[in-house]
Design an enzyme around this catalytic site. Structure first.
Site, mmCIF file in Angstrom:
data_model
loop_
_atom_site.group_PDB
_atom_site.id
_atom_site.type_symbol
_atom_site.label_atom_id
_atom_site.label_comp_id
_atom_site.label_asym_id
_atom_site.label_seq_id
_atom_site.Cartn_x
_atom_site.Cartn_y
_atom_site.Cartn_z
ATOM 1 N N ASP A 14 172.201 44.551 91.927
ATOM 2 C CA ASP A 14 172.723 45.577 90.985
ATOM 3 C C ASP A 14 172.176 46.893 91.173
ATOM 4 O O ASP A 14 172.960 47.791 91.477
ATOM 5 C CB ASP A 14 171.978 45.138 89.341
ATOM 6 C CG ASP A 14 172.903 44.216 88.843
ATOM 7 O OD1 ASP A 14 173.904 43.594 89.423
ATOM 8 O OD2 ASP A 14 172.553 43.847 87.721
ATOM 9 N N ARG A 95 156.908 48.119 83.235
ATOM 10 C CA ARG A 95 157.859 49.215 83.082
ATOM 11 C C ARG A 95 157.265 50.424 83.066
ATOM 12 O O ARG A 95 157.715 51.497 83.589
ATOM 13 C CB ARG A 95 158.898 48.928 82.049
ATOM 14 C CG ARG A 95 159.917 47.871 82.150
ATOM 15 C CD ARG A 95 160.238 47.821 83.639
ATOM 16 N NE ARG A 95 161.573 46.617 83.822
ATOM 17 C CZ ARG A 95 161.198 45.385 84.240
ATOM 18 N NH1 ARG A 95 160.098 45.030 84.385
ATOM 19 N NH2 ARG A 95 162.247 44.568 84.352
ATOM 20 N N ASP A 124 164.426 46.559 78.621
ATOM 21 C CA ASP A 124 163.871 47.447 79.766
ATOM 22 C C ASP A 124 164.334 48.687 79.971
ATOM 23 O O ASP A 124 163.719 49.814 80.265
ATOM 24 C CB ASP A 124 163.989 46.670 81.089
ATOM 25 C CG ASP A 124 163.189 45.633 81.084
ATOM 26 O OD1 ASP A 124 162.127 45.316 80.462
ATOM 27 O OD2 ASP A 124 163.584 44.392 81.717
ATOM 28 N N SER A 175 168.325 35.441 85.139
ATOM 29 C CA SER A 175 167.504 36.570 85.309
ATOM 30 C C SER A 175 166.164 36.767 85.157
ATOM 31 O O SER A 175 165.691 36.150 84.100
ATOM 32 C CB SER A 175 168.149 37.532 84.259
ATOM 33 O OG SER A 175 167.408 38.828 84.206
#
Ligand code: ARG
Length: 402
Positions: A14, A95, A124, A175
């Site tokens: 991605d 993050r 996220d 994922s």
């Protein structure tokens, strides 16, 4: 419209497609920023090479492993942080450290925007964007994966067309998000909450040792610093605990959790080191925190975890709670003995501290007892005075109002 964008780059499909897509669709220059949070996998040379092949004008790597451990995971240990009482915030902690470096690199490279590869359904994106707003409110934020409407097959096709060398082109089942604090596994067949996780792709937790394995964790002011008397850096401490605890299969979690965006999702985690260190820390607090402080802290801990989960790492309330927690940690110093045993069992087996509030002479029932028994009589009488007044007024067994 932005001219130069710093993209949080993972090297995956991605974000690789995003590099070129941003250029094609928005005409921007892309600076790819890869942050090492202990995710393992491919080498960062391969990752930056891919970013450049995809059309990035620059590709940089920032090693944030020790920083993640010391400034993000260790505060989570001090807060005994587990979202909804369970999840030790694996992705939630990485993050903000990624955002911090993304913003720093964006400024260094003269960018006027940042970008991430998150979709619109997860937490996220919230963490990236709220974090960026806190640290650099002047930046534009681009979220290509939220607007491009591409399927996985489309992305694979685009990567081929643009000659971006991508590793996995086959159907992706899960994922997985990984850092040194643990692994989060989503998607695929575990999207059915009834589906057993027995056969899922665990890597940090596997029974390679039966145990019992005993370790002694040393803490200084709430921070784990030694294992069996040997000092470790924060990142090595977490690594080592992952290895020790994971080897007996300890550290798996299967839960249905509430995402910030309103979705309930089935999540599978493995975080052996995180869960073991939090358990040890929390036990040492039982020995060293004064009662009212301990009780108040228990009330605030879920709030701390919730804030971090919800992307509010950089926020005034989080800062205020950090100040409270830091004050509570001044005397959380000592050792905790833990035992790990297959399959996946962990127990705290002993604790000691030079500043323990446990007082043997007060607690003991043997001859060393120094507790003033005579004081108890008056204390208990006054403690129950209101109750006895009430009982005299309303009768011995008034029951409740029906
Ligand atoms: N549900 C977890 C969280 O919100 C894990 C997220 C994993 N992220 C991912 N991109 N797979 O913290």
């Amino acid at each position: 419209m932005a001219k130069r964008v710093a993209l949080a780059y993972s090297g995956g499909l991605d974000t690789s497609v995003a590099v070129r897509w941003l250029r094609e669709e928005y005409g921007v220059e892309v600076v790819a920023v890869a942050v090492d949070v202990g995710q393992g996998g491919e080498s960062f040379e391969d990752i930056t090479a891919r970013a450049l092949a995809a059309g990035a004008v620059e590709a940089v790597v920032v090693d944030a492993r020790e920083e993640l451990a010391a400034d993000f995971c260790f505060p989570a240990i001090a807060a005994n942080a587990r979202y909804e009482g369970k999840y030790p915030l694996v992705s939630s902690l990485s993050r903000p450290v990624i955002v911090k470096h993304l913003v720093e690199q964006a400024r260094l490279f003269g960018c006027d925007a940042v970008a991430h590869g998150c979709t619109g359904k997860g937490n996220d994106q919230v963490r990236f964007e709220v974090g960026t707003r806190a640290l650099a409110p002047e930046f534009e934020i681009l979220a290509p994966a939220r607007v491009w409407g591409l399927t996985r097959e489309d992305c694979v096709a685009l990567a081929a067309k643009w000659e971006i060398p991508i590793q996995q082109t086959k159907e992706k089942i899960y994922s997985i998000d990984e850092n040194l604090w643990g692994r989060a596994i989503e998607c695929g067949r575990i999207e059915d909450p009834w589906h057993t996780t027995r056969l899922e792709p665990f890597t940090l937790t596997q029974i390679t040792e039966q145990g019992p394995v005993e370790v002694i964790i040393g803490f200084e002011q709430g921070r784990p610093v030694t294992i069996d008397g040997v000092s470790y850096s924060p990142a090595d401490m977490i690594d080592k605990m992952n290895t020790i605890a994971g080897a007996t299969g300890f550290g798996r979690l299967d839960m249905v959790e509430n995402r910030r965006v309103g979705i309930k999702s089935r999540e599978v985690y493995e975080a052996p080191g995180a869960l073991a260190l939090i358990a040890a820390h929390s036990d040492l607090e039982d020995l060293t925190l004064e009662r009212d402080v301990a009780h108040e802290k228990l009330r605030l801990e879920p709030r701390w975890a919730e804030l971090v989960y919800d992307g509010m790492w950089f926020s005034p309330l989080k800062n205020a709670l950090d100040a409270f927690i830091a004050e509570t940690q001044r005397f959380v110093t000592g050792e905790v003995r833990m035992t790990f045993e297959a399959p996946g069992l962990m127990r705290v087996d002993g604790r000691r501290s030079p500043v323990a509030l446990y007082d043997y002479e007060l607690a003991t029932y043997d001859a060393a007892d120094t507790f003033r028994h005579q004081d108890a009589e008056g204390f208990v009488r006054l403690w129950g005075l209101g109750i006895s007044t009430w009982a005299k007024r309303h009768g011995a067994e008034p029951g409740s109002a029906k």
